[in-house]
Design an enzyme around this catalytic site. Structure first.
Site, PDB file in Angstrom:
ATOM      1  N   ASP A   1     -17.320  -4.106   5.515  1.00  0.00           N
ATOM      2  CA  ASP A   1     -16.933  -5.200   4.631  1.00  0.00           C
ATOM      3  C   ASP A   1     -17.439  -6.554   5.133  1.00  0.00           C
ATOM      4  O   ASP A   1     -17.764  -7.432   4.344  1.00  0.00           O
ATOM      5  CB  ASP A   1     -15.408  -5.245   4.483  1.00  0.00           C
ATOM      6  CG  ASP A   1     -14.881  -4.136   3.572  1.00  0.00           C
ATOM      7  OD1 ASP A   1     -15.698  -3.453   2.931  1.00  0.00           O
ATOM      8  OD2 ASP A   1     -13.655  -3.962   3.510  1.00  0.00           O
ATOM      9  N   GLY A   2     -17.505  -6.728   6.464  1.00  0.00           N
ATOM     10  CA  GLY A   2     -17.998  -7.992   6.992  1.00  0.00           C
ATOM     11  C   GLY A   2     -19.436  -8.258   6.600  1.00  0.00           C
ATOM     12  O   GLY A   2     -19.800  -9.388   6.240  1.00  0.00           O
TER      13      GLY A   2
ATOM     14  N   ASP B   1     -11.082 -15.420   2.600  1.00  0.00           N
ATOM     15  CA  ASP B   1     -10.012 -16.361   2.920  1.00  0.00           C
ATOM     16  C   ASP B   1     -10.519 -17.581   3.665  1.00  0.00           C
ATOM     17  O   ASP B   1     -11.602 -17.586   4.254  1.00  0.00           O
ATOM     18  CB  ASP B   1      -8.907 -15.680   3.745  1.00  0.00           C
ATOM     19  CG  ASP B   1      -9.446 -14.852   4.907  1.00  0.00           C
ATOM     20  OD1 ASP B   1     -10.436 -15.287   5.528  1.00  0.00           O
ATOM     21  OD2 ASP B   1      -8.886 -13.784   5.193  1.00  0.00           O
TER      22      ASP B   1
ATOM     23  N   THR C   1      -6.136  -8.156   0.973  1.00  0.00           N
ATOM     24  CA  THR C   1      -5.962  -6.939   1.781  1.00  0.00           C
ATOM     25  C   THR C   1      -6.507  -7.122   3.195  1.00  0.00           C
ATOM     26  O   THR C   1      -6.646  -6.140   3.935  1.00  0.00           O
ATOM     27  CB  THR C   1      -6.664  -5.745   1.113  1.00  0.00           C
ATOM     28  OG1 THR C   1      -8.015  -6.098   0.794  1.00  0.00           O
ATOM     29  CG2 THR C   1      -5.936  -5.329  -0.155  1.00  0.00           C
ATOM     30  N   ALA C   2      -6.829  -8.360   3.580  1.00  0.00           N
ATOM     31  CA  ALA C   2      -7.361  -8.626   4.916  1.00  0.00           C
ATOM     32  C   ALA C   2      -6.285  -9.305   5.767  1.00  0.00           C
ATOM     33  O   ALA C   2      -5.160  -8.827   5.861  1.00  0.00           O
ATOM     34  CB  ALA C   2      -8.632  -9.464   4.797  1.00  0.00           C
ATOM     35  N   TYR C   3      -6.606 -10.440   6.361  1.00  0.00           N
ATOM     36  CA  TYR C   3      -5.675 -11.126   7.260  1.00  0.00           C
ATOM     37  C   TYR C   3      -4.371 -11.484   6.556  1.00  0.00           C
ATOM     38  O   TYR C   3      -3.280 -11.397   7.134  1.00  0.00           O
ATOM     39  CB  TYR C   3      -6.369 -12.378   7.788  1.00  0.00           C
ATOM     40  CG  TYR C   3      -5.696 -13.090   8.937  1.00  0.00           C
ATOM     41  CD1 TYR C   3      -4.606 -12.542   9.612  1.00  0.00           C
ATOM     42  CD2 TYR C   3      -6.174 -14.333   9.371  1.00  0.00           C
ATOM     43  CE1 TYR C   3      -4.009 -13.209  10.675  1.00  0.00           C
ATOM     44  CE2 TYR C   3      -5.586 -15.006  10.430  1.00  0.00           C
ATOM     45  CZ  TYR C   3      -4.501 -14.440  11.071  1.00  0.00           C
ATOM     46  OH  TYR C   3      -3.915 -15.104  12.120  1.00  0.00           O
ATOM     47  N   ALA C   4      -4.450 -11.875   5.288  1.00  0.00           N
ATOM     48  CA  ALA C   4      -3.251 -12.276   4.550  1.00  0.00           C
ATOM     49  C   ALA C   4      -2.237 -11.140   4.485  1.00  0.00           C
ATOM     50  O   ALA C   4      -1.027 -11.365   4.600  1.00  0.00           O
ATOM     51  CB  ALA C   4      -3.633 -12.731   3.138  1.00  0.00           C
TER      52      ALA C   4
ATOM     53  N   ALA D   1       3.220 -16.914  11.116  1.00  0.00           N
ATOM     54  CA  ALA D   1       4.342 -17.136  12.038  1.00  0.00           C
ATOM     55  C   ALA D   1       4.975 -18.507  11.826  1.00  0.00           C
ATOM     56  O   ALA D   1       4.984 -19.351  12.733  1.00  0.00           O
ATOM     57  CB  ALA D   1       3.883 -16.969  13.485  1.00  0.00           C
TER      58      ALA D   1
END
Length: 300
Positions: free
Chosen positions: A82-83, A157, A197-200, A221
């Site tokens: 994906d990258g 993102d 569906t990644a970092y989020a 956080a």
């Protein structure tokens, strides 16, 4: 049968040859040459990205820059994860050329054709049997003292992060003309539906279907537990001002980086560009989620 796509560009990570041999896989040049030979057998002219593959002239492939690929080719096959697809998709979006992803990575949310058995999947697609979708891009700008100091496109993102060894950052967030809040957290993610569906997602954000025209804003956080992810319309401009925090940075698809100073403003808006993805006939986003996220495993 004459293929619908006459001129196909083949793009992949060619430099990982030694690692592929060590892991027991075929060297990437052999993998890509095999795909190139298959495309030629289907009646397609095949080009590769310029200077990407040693010895490619001996195989008879034309070498084209990405700009030339965008202008001359009517289909691009991206072989990788994906990258790789994120980077190529951003660069080729202005040309409107469709992309097909053959997955050599781990997840494959947007490179969804397995390397094993790709001929059976690709052959009908080359003849017009496919599903098409478009994924929008975000334009992000870093403003300092009223001047543009950095600009990048993002498909997944835009992430504002605290420094590696420092404490929280304080961010003043506005949407459109409306002030939202001053947020204290380790950072903030603005994700498209593609990036949901990644970092989020790992930070607790929701999954957005690609047909949803929105972005999700996810704190990382947060100091205040009531600071929750929020879904926003993608036609609203999002402004994030760094109020406090040392060594903060802004990442764009985790592939471009800008170092931030106090008072810097990151402006995120819809870019007007989109990436065209082609999928096999009958493709479903829910099939992808079920497979990649291992839903239903262990059930009866």
């Amino acid at each position: 049968m004459t293929p619908r796509f006459r001129h196909v560009a083949l793009i992949g990570k060619y430099q990982a040859q030694d690692g592929a041999r060590a892991s027991g896989g075929a060297p990437p040049d052999q993998v890509l040459d095999g795909i190139g030979r298959f495309l030629r057998a289907q009646g397609c002219a095949v080009s590769i990205q310029k200077c990407a593959l040693d010895g490619c002239d001996d195989a008879g492939y034309r070498q084209l820059t990405l700009e030339e690929i965008g202008r001359e080719c009517d289909l691009v096959l991206v072989v990788g994860g994906d990258g790789t697809m994120l980077g190529i998709g951003r660069l080729l979006a202005p040309y409107g050329v469709p992309l097909i992803g053959i997955n050599r990575g781990r997840l494959g949310f947007i490179t969804d054709i397995p390397l094993d058995g790709y001929p059976e999947t690709l052959a009908p697609m080359l003849n017009g049997e496919y599903e098409e979708e478009q994924r929008s891009l975000m334009l992000a700008q870093v403003m300092r003292d009223g001047q543009l100091v950095f600009e990048a496109l993002a498909m997944n993102d835009v992430v504002v992060n605290r420094g590696a060894t420092s404490g929280m950052v304080e961010l003043r967030v506005s949407v459109g003309r409306h002030f939202v809040a001053n947020q204290r957290a380790d950072g903030l993610i603005i994700a498209s539906s593609t990036g949901s569906t990644a970092y989020a997602m790992s930070a607790g954000g929701p999954i957005l279907h690609p047909a949803v025209s929105g972005r999700v804003m996810v704190p990382i956080a947060p100091h205040t537990l009531s600071n929750r992810p929020i879904l926003l319309p993608d036609d609203e401009e999002i402004t994030i001002e760094l109020v406090a925090g040392r060594d903060a940075s802004a990442n764009f698809d985790m592939q471009s980086l800008a170092t931030l100073a106090h008072g810097d403003r990151i402006i995120v808006q819809r870019s007007g560009l989109s990436v065209r993805f082609l999928h096999p006939k009958g493709w479903s986003y829910f099939d992808t989620l079920r497979k990649k996220l291992h839903w239903n495993e262990g059930g009866s």
